[in-house]
Motif scaffolding. Structure first.
Motif, short mmCIF file in Angstrom:
data_model
loop_
_atom_site.label_atom_id
_atom_site.label_comp_id
_atom_site.label_asym_id
_atom_site.label_seq_id
_atom_site.Cartn_x
_atom_site.Cartn_y
_atom_site.Cartn_z
N LYS A 150 0.86 -1.18 0.00
CA LYS A 150 0.00 0.00 0.00
C LYS A 150 0.89 1.23 0.00
O LYS A 150 1.95 1.22 0.63
CB LYS A 150 -0.91 -0.01 1.23
CG LYS A 150 -1.95 -1.12 1.12
CD LYS A 150 -2.82 -1.21 2.35
CE LYS A 150 -3.75 -2.41 2.20
NZ LYS A 150 -3.91 -3.13 3.46
N TYR A 247 -2.27 3.42 -3.56
CA TYR A 247 -2.76 2.06 -3.76
C TYR A 247 -3.30 1.58 -2.44
O TYR A 247 -2.56 1.57 -1.46
CB TYR A 247 -1.71 1.06 -4.28
CG TYR A 247 -2.42 -0.25 -4.55
CD1 TYR A 247 -3.03 -0.48 -5.78
CD2 TYR A 247 -2.60 -1.19 -3.53
CE1 TYR A 247 -3.78 -1.63 -5.98
CE2 TYR A 247 -3.36 -2.34 -3.74
CZ TYR A 247 -3.94 -2.55 -4.97
OH TYR A 247 -4.69 -3.67 -5.18
N PRO A 248 -4.54 1.15 -2.34
CA PRO A 248 -5.54 1.19 -3.42
C PRO A 248 -6.16 2.59 -3.53
O PRO A 248 -6.36 3.25 -2.52
CB PRO A 248 -6.59 0.19 -2.95
CG PRO A 248 -6.47 0.18 -1.44
CD PRO A 248 -5.05 0.48 -1.13
N LYS A 251 -11.71 4.59 -5.43
CA LYS A 251 -12.49 4.61 -6.66
C LYS A 251 -13.83 5.34 -6.47
O LYS A 251 -14.24 6.12 -7.33
CB LYS A 251 -12.75 3.17 -7.09
CG LYS A 251 -13.42 3.02 -8.41
CD LYS A 251 -13.70 1.54 -8.66
CE LYS A 251 -14.45 1.34 -9.94
NZ LYS A 251 -14.79 -0.08 -10.13
N THR B 339 -8.22 -5.96 -1.78
CA THR B 339 -8.54 -4.59 -2.15
C THR B 339 -9.59 -4.64 -3.26
O THR B 339 -9.82 -5.71 -3.85
CB THR B 339 -7.29 -3.87 -2.69
OG1 THR B 339 -6.79 -4.62 -3.80
CG2 THR B 339 -6.22 -3.77 -1.61
N TRP B 340 -10.17 -3.48 -3.58
CA TRP B 340 -11.22 -3.50 -4.61
C TRP B 340 -10.67 -3.91 -5.97
O TRP B 340 -11.37 -4.54 -6.76
CB TRP B 340 -11.97 -2.16 -4.67
CG TRP B 340 -11.15 -0.98 -5.16
CD1 TRP B 340 -10.52 -0.07 -4.38
CD2 TRP B 340 -10.92 -0.59 -6.53
NE1 TRP B 340 -9.88 0.87 -5.17
CE2 TRP B 340 -10.11 0.58 -6.49
CE3 TRP B 340 -11.29 -1.09 -7.77
CZ2 TRP B 340 -9.68 1.23 -7.64
CZ3 TRP B 340 -10.86 -0.44 -8.92
CH2 TRP B 340 -10.07 0.71 -8.85
N THR B 341 -9.41 -3.58 -6.24
CA THR B 341 -8.88 -3.98 -7.55
C THR B 341 -8.80 -5.50 -7.64
O THR B 341 -9.12 -6.10 -8.67
CB THR B 341 -7.48 -3.37 -7.84
OG1 THR B 341 -6.51 -3.96 -6.97
CG2 THR B 341 -7.46 -1.86 -7.67
N LEU B 342 -8.39 -6.13 -6.53
CA LEU B 342 -8.30 -7.60 -6.53
C LEU B 342 -9.68 -8.23 -6.62
O LEU B 342 -9.89 -9.21 -7.34
CB LEU B 342 -7.57 -8.08 -5.27
CG LEU B 342 -6.08 -7.74 -5.22
CD1 LEU B 342 -5.53 -7.90 -3.81
CD2 LEU B 342 -5.31 -8.63 -6.19
#
Lengths: 332, 358
Positions: A150, A247-248, A251, B339-342
C-alpha cells in the motif's frame, strides 16, 4: 456529556513524531529503525525525543544500508515485531528495492499467510526544498505497481498522524511517503489522543461543481492556491480531492466527483509517463466515462530526472500550469 | 597473511574414513553416526528421485544438491525445534532434515504455492530465490529472538556466489553490530552456475570475509559430516549463549547441474564428477568410517533404504493426489483483505471462466 478532545497545532513532521510516540507507547512490538533516527532524532527531526523516551532497543540507529534496514525489518516483522523503517530520503530507497519487491510484499502469498510482514517504510520525498540532487525524487509510481504494497501520502498534519497510525496497524507492508516541502509549511489541529484515518480513502479539500482536481502530497496546497486564484477570476467552481492513498485508490470518491463535475485535472509532481495519473485516468474510464464532458487533463513533472534545485521550480507543477489545465478542461 | 593458512579446512574424518582427531570423533555415538548416514541417504534418494521425476516430465525444473548432503544434513541436525532455517532453492536436504514435509517439497517443484509452507511448528522460510537476500531475513528474525530474550537462533544457507552480493555484506554487518544469534552457513561448491570461485572473488577463502565484520569464521570440509555437525553445533551454542554470529565456510562440490535446465559440461570437466564420487563423497566417507569403527550393518542399511523408499513414494503419492491449484489462493494472499482492484479482477476472471461475460 461530552469529553473535550484535546487538540494542539502541529506541523506535519511533529504529527509524524506524535503518531510514532503514540504507537510506541501503546504497542510493545512497535520499533523504529533507520539511519540517524536515534540520538539525532532523524535528519528532519521526525523521531525527535523518541530515543530518549523509549531507549535504544526500540528506537534503533542502524548501519547505513537501505537493503539491510528493510531486509532485517522483514525478519523482525515475521518474528513478532512491527518495525517502522525510515529511509532517509525516498531517492535512497533503490538499493532496498529487491527486498521490497521480492520479499516484503510476497511473503504472505508465498506462505499463504503463514508469514506476514506488518511493516511500515517511511520516506521523505519530493522537490521544492532546495535539497541536493537525488534527494527530491517523487517516484511513488514505482511502488504502486508492486502487488502487496500500500502506498500512502499525507498532505497535512492531521492526516499524517491518522494515516501513519493506520499504516502501523495495517497487517501488511505500507510505504508511507512524507512530502518534505509540507513538513513545516503549515500547522493544523491534531488531537492528542490516538485516532486513525482509513487507508484507501480520499478526502475532499474543497467542494465544487465544474471540475475535479485530483492530487496528493505537496501538490495539495499548491492546487488549493491555484484553485483559489482561478475561482476569483472565473465563474466556475472546483472540487479538490486529496487522494491520500495511491494504492488502493479511492475509486468511489473519484467516481462520485467526476460524475458530478464531468471534468478532471490530475496534478502530480512525478514524471508524466507511467505516473499514477495514468491509473486515475483508467479508474475514471472504467467508472465515469459517460459523464465526461472533456478530456482528462494532467499537470505533472517532466519525463526527466528531478533537476537540481536551481531548476526545480520550473519542473514542479505551477499555479499557471494548473490554471491552464482547468481552463482547458472547462473550455473543451 | 596467507588466508589459506589462516583458515585451514577443518576435517574430523578423512576421505579414507579415518578419524583425524579421534578424541573428537569418539564423542560421536553409533546412534548419531547412523542418524547422519540415514539422513544423508534420505536426502540423496530424494534428490535422485526428483531428478528422475523431472526427466519424466512429472515435475518442473529442479535444483539438485547431490554431493552436498553432509554440509546440509550435518548443519540441519545441529539446530533444534524452535530455531529458524533460511534455505535457498538448493537446500532442501537441510529443510527435509529439519522437518519440512517431503510432500510440500515436491509440491514446490510442481509450481505449487503450498511448496513454500513448512509444517506447523517448523520455522522454515520459503526458499530464497534472489541471491543472498535471505541473510537479512535470518538476521532480522534472530534479532527479534534476541529482543524477546529467547535462546533461539537462525541458521541461514547461501552459496559462494552469494558472497559477492551486497546483502551478504549487509547481513554480516547488521548481525555483527547488533550481536545477533545467527549462523551464516556458506556452502562453497566452487561454482555460481558456471562461474568458478577464482573468477567470483580474488580472496582465497570465503571464511576470511568474516574478518571484516569481526565475526568468528571457520573453514570446514563440507563433505565431512562430523566436522559440519560439530562445528555448526559450536556456532549454534555461541549464538544461544549471546555471543553473536559465526560464519562457516563449508567447502563442497555439486555433482549435478545448477538446475536441470543447465549443462555443466560447458564450463567444467565432467570427469571430475567420477573422481569426486570416488574420493570425497560424503556418504561413502561416512560408510568407510563406520566400517572402520565396526558399526556398519548391511541389514540396517537395507531396512533404512526400504523405509526411505516408502516415505518418498508416499510423499509422491500425496503430492499427486493433492487438490488442484486454485487461483483464489493467489488473490486472497496478497493482503489480509482483498482490495477493490483484486475483488474486481477476481470477479471478472471468474465470470469469463464460467462463460458469463456479455
Amino acid at each position: 456529556m461530552t469529553t473535550a478532545i484535546q487538540v494542539k497545532k502541529l506541523t506535519m513532521v511533529q504529527a509524524v513524531t506524535d503518531a510514532l510516540r503514540t504507537m510506541l507507547e501503546e504497542d510493545e512490538s512497535v520499533i523504529v529503525l533507520g539511519q540517524d533516527v536515534g540520538k539525532n532524532g532523524g535528519v528532519f527531526r521526525a523521531t525527535e525525543g523518541l530515543f530518549a523516551q523509549f531507549g535504544e532497543e526500540r528506537v534503533i540507529d542502524t548501519p547505513l544500508a537501505e537493503s539491510g534496514i528493510i531486509g532485517t525489518s522483514i525478519g523482525l516483522s515475521i518474528n513478532g515485531f512491527r518495525p517502522i523503517a525510515e529511509m532517509q530520503f525516498l531517492g535512497f530507497i533503490y538499493p532496498a528495492f529487491n527486498q521490497l519487491m521480492t520479499h516484503a510484499t510476497r511473503m504472505r502469498q508465498r506462505t499463504m499467510g503463514r508469514y506476514t510482514v506488518p511493516m511500515v517504510i517511511r520516506a521523505p520525498y519530493g522537490a521544492g526544498v532546495k535539497a541536493p540532487e537525488i534527494h527530491s525524487d517523487s517516484v511513488e509510481a514505482l511502488f504502486t505497481q508492486i502487488p502487496g504494497l500500500k502506498v500512502v501520502i499525507p498532505s497535512n498534519a492531521y492526516d499524517a498522524k491518522g494515516l501513519l497510525i493506520a499504516s502501523i496497524e495495517d497487517p501488511d507492508p505500507v510505504l508511507f511517503l512524507e512530502p518534505m516541502r509540507s513538513y513545516r509549511s503549515l500547522r493544523t489541529e491534531v488531537p492528542e489522543e490516538k485516532y486513525t484515518v482509513e487507508l484507501g480513502k480520499a478526502s475532499y479539500q474543497k467542494k465544487g461543481n465544474d471540475v475535479t482536481l485530483l492530487t496528493w502530497g505537496a501538490m495539495v496546497p499548491d492546487t488549493m492556491k491555484a484553485v483559489e486564484h482561478f475561482e476569483k477570476q472565473q465563474n466556475a467552481t472546483c472540487e479538490v480531492i486529496d487522494l491520500r492513498t495511491l494504492y488502493p485508490l479511492d475509486k468511489e470518491t473519484i467516481q462520485e466527483s467526476v460524475e458530478k463535475t464531468g471534468r478532471a485535472v490530475i496534478v502530480h509532481e512525478a514524471p508524466a509517463t507511467g505516473g499514477v495519473n495514468g491509473e486515475i485516468i483508467s479508474v475514471i474510464n472504467d467508472s465515469a466515462f459517460f459523464y465526461l464532458k472533456a478530456p482528462i487533463q494532467k499537470v505533472t513533472g517532466f519525463d526527466t530526472p528531478v533537476p537540481v534545485y536551481s531548476l526545480e521550480k520550473e519542473y514542479l507543477p505551477s499555479s499557471e500550469k494548473i490554471i491552464h489545465a482547468i481552463n482547458k478542461a472547462l473550455s473543451y | 597473511m596467507n588466508m589459506l593458512e589462516k583458515f585451514p579446512i577443518m576435517q574430523y574424518i578423512s576421505e579414507e574414513g579415518e578419524a583425524v582427531n579421534s578424541e573428537i570423533t569418539d564423542m560421536l555415538t553409533a546412534d548419531l553416526l547412523k542418524l547422519f548416514y540415514e539422513k544423508m541417504l534420505r536426502a540423496r534418494m530424494m534428490d535422485k528421485k526428483c531428478v528422475n521425476l523431472q526427466r519424466q516430465g512429472r515435475i518442473g525444473t529442479y535444483v539438485p544438491y547431490e554431493g552436498q548432503e553432509a554440509a546440509q544434513v550435518g548443519s540441519a541436525l545441529a539446530v533444534e525445534e524452535g530455531d529458524w532455517m533460511f534455505p535457498t532453492y538448493r537446500d532442501h536436504a537441510a529443510t527435509m532434515t529439519f522437518g519440512h514435509s517431503l510432500r510440500n517439497l515436491l509440491l514446490y517443484w510442481v509450481g505449487r504455492i503450498e511448496g513454500g509452507i513448512p509444517p506447523e511448528g517448523k520455522n522454515i522460510f520459503p526458499p530464497a530465490v534472489p541471491i543472498a537476500s535471505q541473510l537479512l531475513h535470518a538476521t532480522g528474525v534472530a534479532w527479534a529472538e534476541k529482543k524477546k530474550n529467547t535462546d533461539r537462533v537462525s541458521l541461514v544457507y547461501f552459496g559462494d556466489g552469494a558472497t559477492s552480493e551486497g546483502d551478504f555484506h549487509e547481513g554480516l554487518n547488521f548481525a555483527s553490530v547488533f550481536k545477533v544469534p545467527v549462523v551464516f552457513f556458506n556452502q562453497n561448491n566452487g561454482y555460481a552456475i558456471s562461474v568458478p570461485m577464482e573468477k567470483q572473488m580474488n580472496s582465497k577463502t570465503i571464511a576470511q570475509k568474516g574478518l571484516g565484520y569481526e565475526i568468528p569464521s571457520i573453514r570446514i570440509d563440507g563433505n565431512d559430516i562430523a566436522a559440519v555437525y560439530l562445528e555448526t553445533k559450536k556456532a549454534v551454542e555461541r549464538a544461544r549463549n549471546g555471543e553473536g554470529p559465526t560464519l562457516i565456510e563449508a567447502v563442497t562440490w555439486r555433482y549435478g547441474a545448477h538446475t536441470t535446465a543447465d549443462d555443466p559440461s560447458k564450463y567444467r570437466d565432467q570427469a571430475e564428477i567420477d573422481n569426486r564420487r570416488k574420493t570425497t563423497d560424503p556418504l561413502s566417507r561416512l560408510e568407510k568410517y563406520m566400517k572402520n569403527e565396526g558399526i556398519w550393518d548391511e541389514e540396517w542399511l537395507t531396512n533404512t533404504e526400504n523405509k526411505i523408499t516408502n516415505e518418498i513414494n508416499t510423499a509422491l503419492d500425496e503430492m499427486q493426489k493433492y487438490p488442484e491449484a486454485n487461483i483464489d489462493d493467489v488473490f486472497e494472499n496478497v493482503f489480509e483483505k482483498l482490495t477493490w482492484t483484486l475483488e474486481e479482477q477476481r470477479e471478472q476472471h471468474r465470470k469469463i471462466k464460467r462463460g458469463q461475460m456479455s
